[in-house]
Design a protein around this motif. Structure first.
Motif, mmCIF file in Angstrom:
data_model
loop_
_atom_site.group_PDB
_atom_site.id
_atom_site.type_symbol
_atom_site.label_atom_id
_atom_site.label_comp_id
_atom_site.label_asym_id
_atom_site.label_seq_id
_atom_site.Cartn_x
_atom_site.Cartn_y
_atom_site.Cartn_z
ATOM 1 N N PRO A 46 1.429 -1.749 -0.096
ATOM 2 C CA PRO A 46 0.148 0.294 -0.230
ATOM 3 C C PRO A 46 0.995 1.235 0.196
ATOM 4 O O PRO A 46 1.795 1.070 0.390
ATOM 5 C CB PRO A 46 -0.596 0.127 1.080
ATOM 6 N N PRO A 47 0.531 2.269 -0.641
ATOM 7 C CA PRO A 47 0.631 3.592 -0.799
ATOM 8 C C PRO A 47 0.926 4.563 0.285
ATOM 9 O O PRO A 47 0.252 3.828 1.226
ATOM 10 C CB PRO A 47 0.666 4.344 -1.989
ATOM 11 N N LYS A 48 2.027 5.020 0.884
ATOM 12 C CA LYS A 48 2.529 5.597 2.658
ATOM 13 C C LYS A 48 2.491 7.132 2.273
ATOM 14 O O LYS A 48 3.316 7.654 1.174
ATOM 15 C CB LYS A 48 3.543 4.704 3.042
ATOM 16 N N TYR A 49 1.415 7.839 2.478
ATOM 17 C CA TYR A 49 1.750 9.400 2.531
ATOM 18 C C TYR A 49 1.941 9.942 4.374
ATOM 19 O O TYR A 49 1.830 9.248 4.796
ATOM 20 C CB TYR A 49 0.180 10.029 2.202
ATOM 21 N N SER A 50 2.864 11.083 3.867
ATOM 22 C CA SER A 50 3.506 11.620 4.538
ATOM 23 C C SER A 50 3.065 13.434 4.708
ATOM 24 O O SER A 50 2.754 14.231 3.357
ATOM 25 C CB SER A 50 4.641 11.722 4.423
ATOM 26 N N ALA A 51 2.119 13.455 5.902
ATOM 27 C CA ALA A 51 2.234 15.093 6.675
ATOM 28 C C ALA A 51 3.657 15.497 7.269
ATOM 29 O O ALA A 51 3.851 14.802 8.025
ATOM 30 C CB ALA A 51 0.678 15.115 6.397
ATOM 31 N N SER A 52 3.473 16.746 7.069
ATOM 32 C CA SER A 52 4.517 17.079 8.436
ATOM 33 C C SER A 52 3.958 18.965 8.871
ATOM 34 O O SER A 52 3.411 19.429 7.870
ATOM 35 C CB SER A 52 5.894 17.610 7.952
ATOM 36 N N VAL A 53 4.604 18.934 10.134
ATOM 37 C CA VAL A 53 3.999 20.510 10.828
ATOM 38 C C VAL A 53 5.259 20.944 11.488
ATOM 39 O O VAL A 53 6.117 20.218 12.025
ATOM 40 C CB VAL A 53 3.006 20.161 11.903
ATOM 41 N N LYS A 54 6.108 22.206 11.093
ATOM 42 C CA LYS A 54 7.050 22.199 12.169
ATOM 43 C C LYS A 54 6.198 23.979 13.228
ATOM 44 O O LYS A 54 5.362 24.107 13.194
ATOM 45 C CB LYS A 54 8.129 23.563 11.375
ATOM 46 N N HIS A 135 -5.561 11.200 6.954
ATOM 47 C CA HIS A 135 -5.782 10.673 8.301
ATOM 48 C C HIS A 135 -4.137 11.403 9.047
ATOM 49 O O HIS A 135 -4.082 11.476 9.407
ATOM 50 C CB HIS A 135 -5.895 9.342 8.316
ATOM 51 N N ALA A 136 -3.225 10.881 7.831
ATOM 52 C CA ALA A 136 -1.634 12.190 7.932
ATOM 53 C C ALA A 136 -2.026 13.098 8.451
ATOM 54 O O ALA A 136 -1.663 13.720 9.128
ATOM 55 C CB ALA A 136 -0.769 11.405 6.871
ATOM 56 N N ALA A 137 -3.057 14.587 7.692
ATOM 57 C CA ALA A 137 -3.005 15.448 7.855
ATOM 58 C C ALA A 137 -3.549 16.154 9.130
ATOM 59 O O ALA A 137 -3.717 16.653 9.752
ATOM 60 C CB ALA A 137 -4.516 16.112 6.388
ATOM 61 N N LYS A 138 -4.876 14.687 8.659
ATOM 62 C CA LYS A 138 -5.702 14.672 10.322
ATOM 63 C C LYS A 138 -4.616 15.542 11.700
ATOM 64 O O LYS A 138 -4.685 16.223 12.523
ATOM 65 C CB LYS A 138 -6.703 14.806 10.201
ATOM 66 N N ILE A 139 -4.145 14.239 11.826
ATOM 67 C CA ILE A 139 -3.076 13.610 12.700
ATOM 68 C C ILE A 139 -2.659 14.808 12.948
ATOM 69 O O ILE A 139 -1.111 15.074 13.777
ATOM 70 C CB ILE A 139 -2.852 12.580 12.514
ATOM 71 N N ALA A 140 -1.488 15.522 11.520
ATOM 72 C CA ALA A 140 -0.497 16.786 11.683
ATOM 73 C C ALA A 140 -0.847 17.800 12.521
ATOM 74 O O ALA A 140 -0.558 18.666 13.059
ATOM 75 C CB ALA A 140 0.239 16.715 10.438
#
Length: 149
Positions: A46-54, A135-140
């Motif tokens: 499955p593909p994995k997506y990444s979201a980050s916050v600084k 989900h990655a964006a919501k968690i970030a």
């Protein structure tokens, strides 16, 4: 005990010519194998997506001074490391799980989050990796809401 072993001669020119005559078969098998492997990888992995916050950490809460001294910057760098330790705590992970509104446990969210100081500065980068980009964006975003408090 004198064994007579026969010598085997290999004609390299004949061998190369045989391979050249069947080059179409070699290419066809290679292409079919590549298509099969790409197809299996796209279905099974499955593909994995990444979201980050600084996040910028400072220790001048309520201070009226407009500039920063070197001691304030060093203290902020130490605070950044402390914030990363707090981020890894169970209480903070549970708060992030609640804030995100998703059905992930604190342990699952801990497995998705990676935090590091940016170039040993007072800036923290929190990266969330998940199989769903929303989900990655919501968690970030939940990390950005919960961690400063």
């Amino acid at each position: 005990m004198n064994e007579n072993r026969g010598n085997i001669e290999i004609d390299l020119k004949r061998l190369v010519m045989s391979l050249v005559r069947r080059i179409w078969l070699i290419i066809l098998v290679g292409v079919m194998l590549a298509v099969l492997l790409v197809g299996c990888a796209s279905v099974m992995i499955p593909p994995k997506y990444s979201a980050s916050v600084k996040l910028y950490v400072n220790n001048t809460y309520g201070a009226n001074s407009p500039g920063f001294s070197s001691s304030q910057l060093q203290a902020a760098q130490s605070l950044a490391k402390t914030y990363m330790v707090f981020l890894d705590s169970r209480d903070v992970m549970e708060d992030i799980a609640k804030e995100s509104g998703l059905n992930y446990s604190a342990g699952q969210i801990r497995g998705m989050i990676d935090a590091s100081a940016v170039n040993e500065t007072e800036v923290i980068r929190v990266r969330v990796t998940c199989v769903d980009y929303k989900h990655a964006a919501k968690i970030a975003n939940a990390v950005a809401e919960v961690l400063p408090d």
